[in-house]
Design a protein around this motif. Sequence first.
Motif: not given
Length: 731
Positions: A337-366
């Motif tokens: 997520d950027g460079y921290r001059k005070a720490w003199n290193n890279q700061v890495c994220c540890k989170d996991l995300w997903y982007l929902e792009t579409e509605k789900p499809l219809a299920p098969t009949r009950v």
Amino acid sequence: LHASRVFKMASSIKWRRVATCSGPAPRPRHGHRAVAIKDLIIIFGGGNEGIVDELHVLNTATSQWFAPAVRGDVPPGCAAFGFVCDGVRLLVFGGMVEYGKYSNDLYELLASRWEWRRLTPLGTPPCPRLGQSFNLLNQKAYIFGGLANDSSDPKINIPRYMNDMHTLDIKEGKTLQWESPRMHGAIPAPRESHSCVAQQGKDGKEGRLIVYGGMNGCRLGDLYVMDAGTFMWSKPELKGMQPLPRSLHTAVLVNGKMYVFGGWVPLAVDSETNKAAGQIHEREWKCTNTLACLSTDTWTWEHNTSEETGEETCPRARAGHCAVAVDTRVYVWSGRDGYRKAWNNQVCCKDLWYLETEKPLAPTRVQLVRASTTTLEVCWSQVACADEYLLQIQRFETQPQATAAPASQPKAEEKKEGKEEKMEEEGEKKPVDEEKKEQEGEKKQVDGEKKEQEGEKADEGEKKQAEGEKPADTAGDSEIKKGDDKKEEKKNEEAKAKPQVASQPAGDVSVWYDVGRSKTNSLTVSQYIIPMVVKSDKSESGIEQHLTKHDLQPGTAYKFRVAAVNAVGMGKFSDVTAFKTCLPGFPGAPSAIRISKASDGAHLSWDPPANAAGNVTEYSVYLAVKPQQQQNGAAAQTPAQLAFVRVYCGASPSCVVTTNSLGQAHVDMTSKPAIIFRIAARNDKGYGPATQVRWLQDAKDIQARQQMQSVKRQAAEPAQGDAAKKVKTEQ
């Protein structure tokens, strides 16, 4: 499970954070790469404090990390390399192995056994590089651009940006050989840390590569398209609000839309002229978490979001992360997520995300799993990218009447007391339609390969029903099938329950009511929810709406439909099916169905009903068979038109279905190939509900049986011809 309320449509795309994952999670990093095999995300390389050669796998279906034990020629740790996937075959090319030292090695990982192997194709390989794009299209790998170090001393960096193209045909049986095709048209400028997506062609075309952004001393915001068949480059005219130029971003293609996220963007530019030309000489730059979507059909930028700071609603700014599509979800993990001059290193994220792009499809009949006098246990197919399911119910207006069985049904080879017996619509030979007291039963899926019960499944799409007919109680089932009812859909398009007056406790037969929402794909239904309008002195209007629960009634028919829901919204409803509850006094359905494969056919055994309601006098087993027109080579009919024949009737809870009978079986292809059986028990009052099981089949066994039947038909045709000639001669 909870009662549904009025469903509010979400935005067209939506971020979701995966809050918790089990298993050994990888350390945060940047410069890594990811590919997907079905529900699995495979992550390799990258690093933060040193480059690593670790391989980690995330099961997105269970949110579980694991680190497989790899073997073979494990490649050295690398960053900013190329990573592609062809089935279970993964390829790694190039990247930075240490500061100032780049690679042009090619490695293969077979994910089926987690084994690495170094490959040495013929021809002239690309020079060592990092930040190149590496894509796979029609089993051909494409390498474009990247950054090389022209210094022989790794401690001295003489950068050279490239725009060359190299290909590698990886089809099975072909000799691996590097090729450097000649490119034409508007060739992109040299660059590295750009994105490139491969898009399959339409109407027999080869497909294309779409290159966006990158850097060559400055951040780039241009976009180029290359025809994979002719290597002709073009620069389409883009519409909409274009995102800022960037590098070290990700681009993922989902159903014709390219989602661009994150990366380094300029904080300020030197002139509007250079900005318009895509040549951004930035004075400062920063990481971003902006998201842009490009329609590759219209070349229009959509959903160009501004930078957000709320970590609860979207990922924070980052670059050098990985992104990959699983179905219609775009997963993003780690990055810096950027460079921290005070720490003199890279700061890495540890989170996991997903982007929902579409509605789900219809299920098969009950589908029905089990029926009782006051409950209906139902299930449906799981839908990718669904967070939960909304199940709705509707009562039948009138009690349905059975229609006549088809006049011509295939005969079963199995005999009872030396006599062929075919399931009929009326009389003693039809076990489940005795005085219309039949009930719908349990359904289970049995894995034929493992030769053991996999679990209870339902598959209510196999009922014989002609279009426009009323639901028919046929094939040993009390399930009542209905097709799509467009009028009913229009009456309740928004799936809202119509408020009812207190004098209608069972609800309106023309309105769909909510049963509830479920995180899983099964539910035992004993009640449904009806909005009731009652008088109230507390309300200004004088009335209030209350949600009341109504119990299922014995011997009553109900229609069902289900829809999948995710963060984007609710998808379409499934086709409508209908089932009815049992009447008291009949035996329950047989359980614990076991099917094993043997040389003489299929051996079936089962446990007696838990609730026999008296003494069980006999059992009947039915087999779903091919329709007559399908046996004669015509097109296969739909699952709702299946025919069933009785292949066993007796007191013993076991039987053998011969190989000849299995040769006439219909192979259901709604999910995995399977042969369908139905088993019902009878007491002094009559037959109870049937259990339906799907016996999973191996493709080789299906092909062998089909070949055997074809040989028998061919052998029978000459004999029939000779007999006809003989009769004609005698006449």
